[in-house]
Design a protein around this motif. Structure first.
Motif, PDB file in Angstrom:
ATOM      1  N   GLY A  89      -3.872   4.489  95.534  1.00  0.00           N
ATOM      2  CA  GLY A  89      -4.732   5.652  95.753  1.00  0.00           C
ATOM      3  C   GLY A  89      -4.312   6.906  95.013  1.00  0.00           C
ATOM      4  O   GLY A  89      -4.853   7.983  95.265  1.00  0.00           O
ATOM      5  N   ASN A 107     -10.045   9.387  95.637  1.00  0.00           N
ATOM      6  CA  ASN A 107     -10.784   8.618  96.643  1.00  0.00           C
ATOM      7  C   ASN A 107     -11.804   7.692  95.982  1.00  0.00           C
ATOM      8  O   ASN A 107     -11.958   7.664  94.761  1.00  0.00           O
ATOM      9  CB  ASN A 107     -11.472   9.559  97.641  1.00  0.00           C
ATOM     10  CG  ASN A 107     -12.435  10.534  96.978  1.00  0.00           C
ATOM     11  OD1 ASN A 107     -12.996  10.248  95.922  1.00  0.00           O
ATOM     12  ND2 ASN A 107     -12.617  11.692  97.582  1.00  0.00           N
ATOM     13  N   ARG A 108     -12.508   6.950  96.810  1.00  0.00           N
ATOM     14  CA  ARG A 108     -13.448   5.950  96.297  1.00  0.00           C
ATOM     15  C   ARG A 108     -14.590   6.597  95.523  1.00  0.00           C
ATOM     16  O   ARG A 108     -15.023   6.072  94.490  1.00  0.00           O
ATOM     17  CB  ARG A 108     -14.010   5.132  97.467  1.00  0.00           C
ATOM     18  CG  ARG A 108     -14.974   4.025  97.033  1.00  0.00           C
ATOM     19  CD  ARG A 108     -15.473   3.231  98.221  1.00  0.00           C
ATOM     20  NE  ARG A 108     -14.354   2.611  98.929  1.00  0.00           N
ATOM     21  CZ  ARG A 108     -14.506   1.919 100.060  1.00  0.00           C
ATOM     22  NH1 ARG A 108     -15.700   1.788 100.607  1.00  0.00           N
ATOM     23  NH2 ARG A 108     -13.445   1.375 100.638  1.00  0.00           N
ATOM     24  N   ASP A 109     -15.081   7.752  96.007  1.00  0.00           N
ATOM     25  CA  ASP A 109     -16.193   8.420  95.315  1.00  0.00           C
ATOM     26  C   ASP A 109     -15.793   8.812  93.891  1.00  0.00           C
ATOM     27  O   ASP A 109     -16.581   8.662  92.952  1.00  0.00           O
ATOM     28  CB  ASP A 109     -16.627   9.661  96.104  1.00  0.00           C
ATOM     29  CG  ASP A 109     -17.347   9.306  97.393  1.00  0.00           C
ATOM     30  OD1 ASP A 109     -17.825   8.159  97.507  1.00  0.00           O
ATOM     31  OD2 ASP A 109     -17.430  10.173  98.285  1.00  0.00           O
ATOM     32  N   SER A 110     -14.584   9.329  93.741  1.00  0.00           N
ATOM     33  CA  SER A 110     -14.121   9.725  92.408  1.00  0.00           C
ATOM     34  C   SER A 110     -13.951   8.507  91.510  1.00  0.00           C
ATOM     35  O   SER A 110     -14.269   8.545  90.318  1.00  0.00           O
ATOM     36  CB  SER A 110     -12.801  10.495  92.513  1.00  0.00           C
ATOM     37  OG  SER A 110     -12.987  11.721  93.201  1.00  0.00           O
ATOM     38  N   CYS A 111     -13.445   7.417  92.075  1.00  0.00           N
ATOM     39  CA  CYS A 111     -13.308   6.171  91.294  1.00  0.00           C
ATOM     40  C   CYS A 111     -14.668   5.680  90.815  1.00  0.00           C
ATOM     41  O   CYS A 111     -14.824   5.282  89.651  1.00  0.00           O
ATOM     42  CB  CYS A 111     -12.632   5.098  92.139  1.00  0.00           C
ATOM     43  SG  CYS A 111     -10.850   5.301  92.341  1.00  0.00           S
ATOM     44  N   ASN A 112     -15.655   5.701  91.713  1.00  0.00           N
ATOM     45  CA  ASN A 112     -17.002   5.255  91.343  1.00  0.00           C
ATOM     46  C   ASN A 112     -17.606   6.155  90.274  1.00  0.00           C
ATOM     47  O   ASN A 112     -18.326   5.685  89.387  1.00  0.00           O
ATOM     48  CB  ASN A 112     -17.899   5.229  92.579  1.00  0.00           C
ATOM     49  CG  ASN A 112     -17.524   4.118  93.544  1.00  0.00           C
ATOM     50  OD1 ASN A 112     -16.921   3.122  93.150  1.00  0.00           O
ATOM     51  ND2 ASN A 112     -17.867   4.278  94.816  1.00  0.00           N
ATOM     52  N   LYS A 115     -16.069   5.183  86.964  1.00  0.00           N
ATOM     53  CA  LYS A 115     -16.653   3.919  86.505  1.00  0.00           C
ATOM     54  C   LYS A 115     -18.049   4.136  85.940  1.00  0.00           C
ATOM     55  O   LYS A 115     -18.424   3.540  84.929  1.00  0.00           O
ATOM     56  CB  LYS A 115     -16.701   2.923  87.666  1.00  0.00           C
ATOM     57  CG  LYS A 115     -15.347   2.405  88.124  1.00  0.00           C
ATOM     58  CD  LYS A 115     -15.513   1.449  89.306  1.00  0.00           C
ATOM     59  CE  LYS A 115     -14.167   0.942  89.796  1.00  0.00           C
ATOM     60  NZ  LYS A 115     -14.319   0.065  90.994  1.00  0.00           N
TER      61      LYS A 115
END
Length: 218
Positions: A89, A107-112, A115
């Motif tokens: 993380g 966080n997941r939102d930033s990763c998405n 991508k």
């Protein structure tokens, strides 16, 4: 002018340019501390979340949002970003400008978001890679101008606006300067202080009231 002076000094050291005593003596190569690069929160919110129909402008907006959400990441570092650098993380990367190591929880939102941008790594050590990067930067800054015009934001913005804005807003939310400096990847806290926009008299007055309240002083 600071960049030109640095390049000249390196050229002299490499024997590629003739040394001229006090060449930059009468040229301002400092930093204008009165020049405010940070956006206020209303303009920043409009730039990052305002509705746009153009797919090209939407991409510009998403890239700006990614830079801001990743602690004011510079455009050049965003272009070299890889999700393979995320461990437990935490995004770990070295700044292209200084080589300093930076660790940012992600966080997941930033990763998405990263991508979705489909960023391609650029090799700045090659002439073609450097020219490609410069083209991307010019197009991004031009896109930011069109985005601002579309959303009715009249202040000047550039790729570095989001770095300054993140630092300034972090300070306004009482984040210690040392933490801000680390998040920006600065070697010297004095560099961070140059980024930070000063507080106005009303804000200083509020702070003074809080500090004096503990002594029952009005």
């Amino acid at each position: 002018m600071r960049m030109l002076r640095a390049i000249y000094n390196k050229a002299v050291m490499a024997g590629l340019a003739r040394f001229v005593f006090n060449l930059f003596h009468d040229v301002f190569t400092g930093i204008d501390r009165n020049h405010k690069k940070a956006l206020d929160e209303s303009n920043l919110k409009e730039i990052l979340t305002g509705e746009v129909k153009s797919l090209a402008l939407k991409r510009v907006q998403l890239m700006a949002a990614a830079m801001y959400r990743l602690c004011g990441m510079p455009f050049v570092d965003l272009q070299h970003l890889s999700l393979n650098s995320v461990v437990d993380g935490v995004l770990k990367y070295n700044r292209q400008k200084t080589g300093n190591s930076v660790n940012i929880p992600i966080n997941r939102d930033s990763c998405n978001l990263i991508k979705h941008l489909h960023l391609s790594n650029i090799d700045l050590s090659t002439e073609s890679g450097y020219r490609h990067y410069q083209s991307l930067l010019r197009n991004f800054n031009a896109g930011l101008k069109r985005l601002a015009d579309t959303l009715g934001v009249t202040v000047h913005i550039s790729s570095y606006t989001f770095r300054h804005s993140w630092a300034t807003n972090a300070l306004r939310h009482h984040v210690p300067v040392e933490v801000i400096s680390s998040a920006l990847g600065h070697s010297d806290i004095r560099t961070t202080q140059i980024y930070l926009k000063g507080f106005d008299a009303a804000e200083i007055g509020k702070a003074n009231s809080k500090v004096c309240k503990c002594l029952n002083v009005k």
